[in-house]
Structure formats: C-alpha cells, structure tokens
Motif scaffolding. Structure first.
Motif, PDB file in Angstrom:
ATOM      1  N   ARG A   9       0.834  -1.190   0.000  1.00 44.23           N
ATOM      2  CA  ARG A   9       0.000   0.000   0.000  1.00 44.23           C
ATOM      3  C   ARG A   9       0.879   1.255   0.000  1.00 44.23           C
ATOM      4  O   ARG A   9       0.602   2.240  -0.686  1.00 44.23           O
ATOM      5  N   GLN A  10       1.966   1.182   0.764  1.00 38.70           N
ATOM      6  CA  GLN A  10       2.891   2.302   0.901  1.00 38.70           C
ATOM      7  C   GLN A  10       3.562   2.622  -0.446  1.00 38.70           C
ATOM      8  O   GLN A  10       3.865   3.770  -0.745  1.00 38.70           O
ATOM      9  N   TYR A  13       2.043   5.353  -2.489  1.00 41.41           N
ATOM     10  CA  TYR A  13       2.336   6.745  -2.145  1.00 41.41           C
ATOM     11  C   TYR A  13       3.742   7.134  -2.580  1.00 41.41           C
ATOM     12  O   TYR A  13       3.991   8.282  -2.936  1.00 41.41           O
ATOM     13  N   LEU A  16       3.214   7.880  -6.249  1.00 43.09           N
ATOM     14  CA  LEU A  16       2.532   9.161  -6.424  1.00 43.09           C
ATOM     15  C   LEU A  16       3.502  10.323  -6.221  1.00 43.09           C
ATOM     16  O   LEU A  16       3.564  11.234  -7.042  1.00 43.09           O
ATOM     17  N   ALA A  17       4.266  10.255  -5.115  1.00 44.63           N
ATOM     18  CA  ALA A  17       5.177  11.351  -4.798  1.00 44.63           C
ATOM     19  C   ALA A  17       6.236  11.488  -5.892  1.00 44.63           C
ATOM     20  O   ALA A  17       6.609  12.590  -6.283  1.00 44.63           O
TER      21      ALA A  17
END
Lengths: 258, 310
Positions: A9-10, A13, A16-17
């Motif tokens: 899940r991490q 992100y 995305l970043a």
C-alpha cells in the motif's frame, strides 16, 4: 502478512510522490542515458574483437551503466530521499504511527529497486536502438540476479549511510563523496590505466562497486558460453549488503537532527 | 493510579549529558481533559511530551499513558494516540486528501476522511498539493493526520507557534471541536492566552519541573492581590493618610495592591465622599494568567541562575 500488505500500500504513495515531481522523475531516467551518449561521443562505438566473435564498445558500456543505474537509484537516490524525509520530520511522524517501520523502509527500498530496474531497461533499449548493442539472451537470468543482489545490497548500504548524514543539506555531499570516487576506481566509467598504482586497483577490489560491474559485464557478454553467473563477485556484494543492513539496523535514526 | 486517568506520570526524569531537562515531573491527566503544559522555551516541555509519546526514552520515573508504558513502543499504544510534532513533515507532492488517506490506512478504526477534513477546516484545500499549503494550513494538516486513527489521546506540541492572530483563533476553534468530540488533549505552549482559552487545567513547567498546576482560574488565584488604581485632584492626597502601600506616580495617579479589594474600596470611597473628592479613573484589576506565569517563571529563572553559578 499485514506488514507486507502495508508495504504494498505504501508503494502507491512512493509512486505518487515520485510522479508528481516530473522534473525529478525525468532527470532520474535521463541521467544514465547521458552517460551512455557521452561514452559513445568520447570513446566511439568501434567494433571490437572478443574471444568468440566481434561486437562493439557500446555492448561494454551497457552493463557498466546498468551498474551505475542500480547504484544511483538504490544507494544515492535512497540515501538522499531518506535524508530529506528525515529532515522534514516525515520519518519521526511515521515512527509515531502503528505502521511497521519495516513496511515503510521496505516500500522505499522496493520502489527504488523498481526505478533502478526501469533505468536498466531504458538504457538497454536505448543502446539497442541507437548503438546496435548485442543483448544476450542465455545469460539473462544471471544478469537479472546480479541486478537484484546489487539493488538489495546497495539499498542496505544507502540506509546505513543515512546514519552518518547529519542533515539534508549534507546528504548530496556525503553520498557523492563516497560513491563517485568508487565509481571511478571500479572500472565503471573508465578502466584503470595500466600504470595506475596497485593500491588503487586493490581498493576497487575491496568495495562492492567493481564486483557489481564485473558481475553485470560477465552476464552481458554476448560470447559467454556458460550461465555468465559470477558467484564470487555476488558473494562480495552480498557480504557488503549484510554489513550495511547490520549498521542500518543499529544506527538508523528516525528523528531529524535539531 | 486511577482508572479514569489518561496519563499518569510519577517523578519523570531525563538528562542530556550533564543537563537535567526534566527533573521529577508528576502529572495526572483525566480522560476527556484538555491539559496545557505551559513553559518558556527550553523548560523541558517538549522532552516530557516526547517521552509520553514514546519518541524518547526516560532516565527515571513511572509513566502510564492509556495504561501503556510508552517506552515499550507497543503497536496497540500507537493505534490509540495521535501526535502533532513541532517539526512538520508530510510528503510535499501528495494532495491533502491523499496524505490523510495514507495515514488512515495505518489504523484499525480510522476516522472518516470527510469528517477529519471538515474538523480541521481544510475542505477548500482537499485536492491541493501539500507543498502549496500556507503555514497555518500545514499545521492543520498535521492535526488532521494525527486524527486519522481516531485517537483517544492527542498530543499537540506548540500547535500555534508562528501563527498570525487569525490563524491562532482558527486553531483554537479546532481544538475546542476536538474537546467536544471527547478526546483527551495534551498540548504544550508558551502562550499564556492559549492555555487560558483552551485548557481545563494548566501545568506551568520551568527548568524541568512543574512549579504550579490548576485550572486557569485557580492559577490566577495564586496571586490573590488585586490592583486598585485611581487619580486624585491636586491637594486631595490627604484622604489617603493612614492607608498603607499607596504608590503615587507624582502626577496625581495612585496604585495599591489589595488582598481584599472590597474592604479597601469601601474605605477609599467613603473617605473620598466625606472629603468631596472624586476618584477619577477608578479601576480594580485582577491579575491575568500572564502575570502569574511571569511571576512563576522569573522566580525560577533566578533560581536557575543561582544554581548555575559554581
């Protein structure tokens, strides 16, 4: 299993970043290509005779730049990204949540490994199209294995290095001061000349950069008859990785320096 | 240790080398209470709170936070608390809603996203990148992230330092909203008015120890004296004869302190009436929390100075 699920899940992100900063993303991919182009401009792409047949010098550059790509993402990139996140207080914030620390760091490592692999694919494809590079097929498993071992080991060393980086401003200086000289004495950018001091070559033998370069060269040799696997080199890389992991576990800091 | 206490601390100690940052702090904070740890910079409040959060190890003392020892850094403990640190840090390229959603995923029973955004007042910035937020908005995002797991206990370390007055008022409203939702809040601040407006109880910490504790009203009562001030026309000063402690400014202004202002006022006004004088600009002022605080901290500073001398 929850830890693994949270790690995946991490990753979302992390991605995305990364993608939200297109300039950084673009140059991350552009950087190794610059080296490939420059090498060709400086040294040319001459046909060379090897044991077993003829190829060109670009086929030699590709594994060197592959090693550079993996190191650039997993060592330099990871150490810098973690130093910045720590300075901003991101790490300390994470440390105050129930997210397992391993899931957080694991996602960062996995993401940088994927980036490193993509860099290798991009560089190889570029070489194939523009420089008639011979891409071997029989030694591909050895090539991939060497990349994975290298990525894991350099990520562990990157984590360990962050323990010695006092703040974000110091991160590029510290990381580059460590890795650039190593790249130069490890036959990655340029081979050592015959008259170079012996200790310089020995220093290259001690550190893991040259071993990754050798392992990848061997697995990218179009005339390699065997598997191309260089277990002795991979063992050295893995040993460094384990040492890095031990230092990282003991010395890693989640709090920014104040 | 009472069962309804959210935080119980006995004789907490922490040193950095030779410097004793926290020297014997006792605390008892009830569930649902908003408690402010008030003190000047370097008083030890952040160190104390970081120990309670599990970010820092203590040298001595007993600590129970929601029944956990924070030093053990238990998973279950982290699921029940929310932390707002002074040094903010959120991935700058994420959107506000994404950043909160990222943290919601770490908790078993997260608070609904829309509710959080509403509560901290970031509805208008939902899809804005974190790096584009103003300082006040970033601080509210910090609180939003701390609320992601619907914590029973929220730590707010200097939530409004560096804010302009309007942003501070908004932050205060936000903390009041939190209180009405039943969460226990431990906040640190060096603003007296902040403690006075937000906290049920205030502990004043100076040089690593709590020097006074109580509700804002109780703290103000610590210095019971009221100040009575007035002006007298020239030549009327004789009516003050026999009243002790009168300080005149030499231009007809007078001031005196009184533990029982009612009695003093009665005396003053009857004398003035009898003499036909007018007590111009007559005022009775209670001390503010700031006066009490300054009294407490300046005393402690003197003590520290004496101690520091070899």
């Amino acid at each position: 299993m929850t830890g693994a699920r949270l790690l995946l899940r991490q990753l979302r992100y992390e991605r995305l970043a990364f993608m939200r900063n297109p300039a950084a993303a673009f140059f991350t991919f552009f950087f190794p290509l610059i080296f490939l182009v420059i090498f060709n401009l400086i040294f040319g792409n001459e046909p060379i005779q090897l044991e077993g047949g003829e190829t060109n010098t670009s086929t030699f550059y590709i594994p060197a730049i592959a090693a550079f790509s993996v190191i650039n993402a997993c060592y330099t990139g990871l150490a810098m990204s973690i130093s910045f996140a720590r300075e901003q207080g991101q790490l300390q914030r994470i440390a105050g949540t129930p997210l397992p620390k391993g899931s957080y760091l694991g996602a960062k490592i996995l993401f940088m490994t994927v980036i490193g692999m993509l860099l290798v694919v991009v560089v190889t494809a570029f070489g194939l199209v523009f420089y008639s590079v011979d891409v071997p097929s029989g030694t591909l498993p050895a090539f991939l294995l060497s990349l994975v071992v290298g990525a894991a080991a350099f990520a562990a060393l990157g984590l360990a290095t962050t323990a010695f980086i006092p703040n974000a401003e110091a991160a590029p200086a510290v990381v580059n001061a460590i890795i650039l000289p190593l790249l130069f004495i490890s036959d990655v950018f340029i081979p050592l000349r015959d008259g170079a001091p012996i200790w310089l070559g020995l220093a290259g033998d001690v550190f893991p950069v040259k071993h990754l370069s050798i392992a990848l060269q061997s697995a990218f040799d179009p005339f390699e008859q065997g598997s191309g696997l260089r277990l002795e080199n991979l063992a050295v890389i893995a040993a460094w990785g384990i040492a890095g992991a031990i230092v990282a576990v003991r010395r890693f800091r989640w709090e920014p320096s104040r | 240790m009472t069962s309804d206490a959210a935080i119980t601390v006995r004789d907490l100690r922490k040193s950095y080398g030779a410097i004793e940052a926290v020297r014997g702090v006792d605390l008892e904070i009830a569930r649902g209470e908003v408690y402010a740890l008030l003190g000047p910079n370097g008083a030890g409040k952040t160190t104390a709170v970081e120990i309670l959060e599990g970010h820092r190890e203590r040298d001595g003392g007993e600590v129970s936070v929601l029944g956990h020892d924070p030093a053990r850094r238990e998973h279950a403990f982290r699921e029940r608390i929310g932390i707002v640190l002074q040094t903010t840090g959120v991935e700058p390229y994420l959107k506000v809603a994404e950043a909160i959603e990222q943290y919601r995923g770490y908790y078993p029973h997260p608070r609904p996203l829309d509710e959080i955004i509403e509560l901290v007042g970031l509805s208008g910035q939902r899809d804005q990148r974190v790096r584009k937020l103003s300082g006040g908005q970033q601080r509210r995002l910090d609180v939003a992230i701390a609320l992601a797991g619907d914590p029973e206990l929220l730590f707010l370390d200097e939530p409004t330092t560096g804010f302009d007055p309007a942003a501070r008022r908004q932050a205060w409203d936000m903390v009041r909203n939190l209180r009405s939702s039943g969460a226990t809040v431990l906040l640190t601040t060096h603003y007296m008015d902040e403690a006075e407006h937000l906290a049920d109880r205030v502990g004043v910490i100076v040089n690593g120890a709590i020097v006074a504790e109580g509700s804002p009203a109780e703290l103000m009562a610590l210095s019971a004296a009221a100040t009575v001030s007035f002006r007298l026309p020239e030549g009327h000063a004789a009516i003050l004869d026999g009243i002790e402690g009168v300080r005149g400014d030499g231009h007809g202004g007078y001031e005196l302190r009184a533990d029982s202002p009612t009695e003093l006022l009665h005396e003053l006004t009857s004398r003035a009436l009898a003499a036909g004088s007018e007590l111009d600009e007559l005022r009775v002022e209670r001390p503010t929390l700031e006066d009490v605080y300054l009294g407490l901290t300046s005393g402690a500073d003197r003590e520290a100075d004496t101690e520091a001398r070899p």
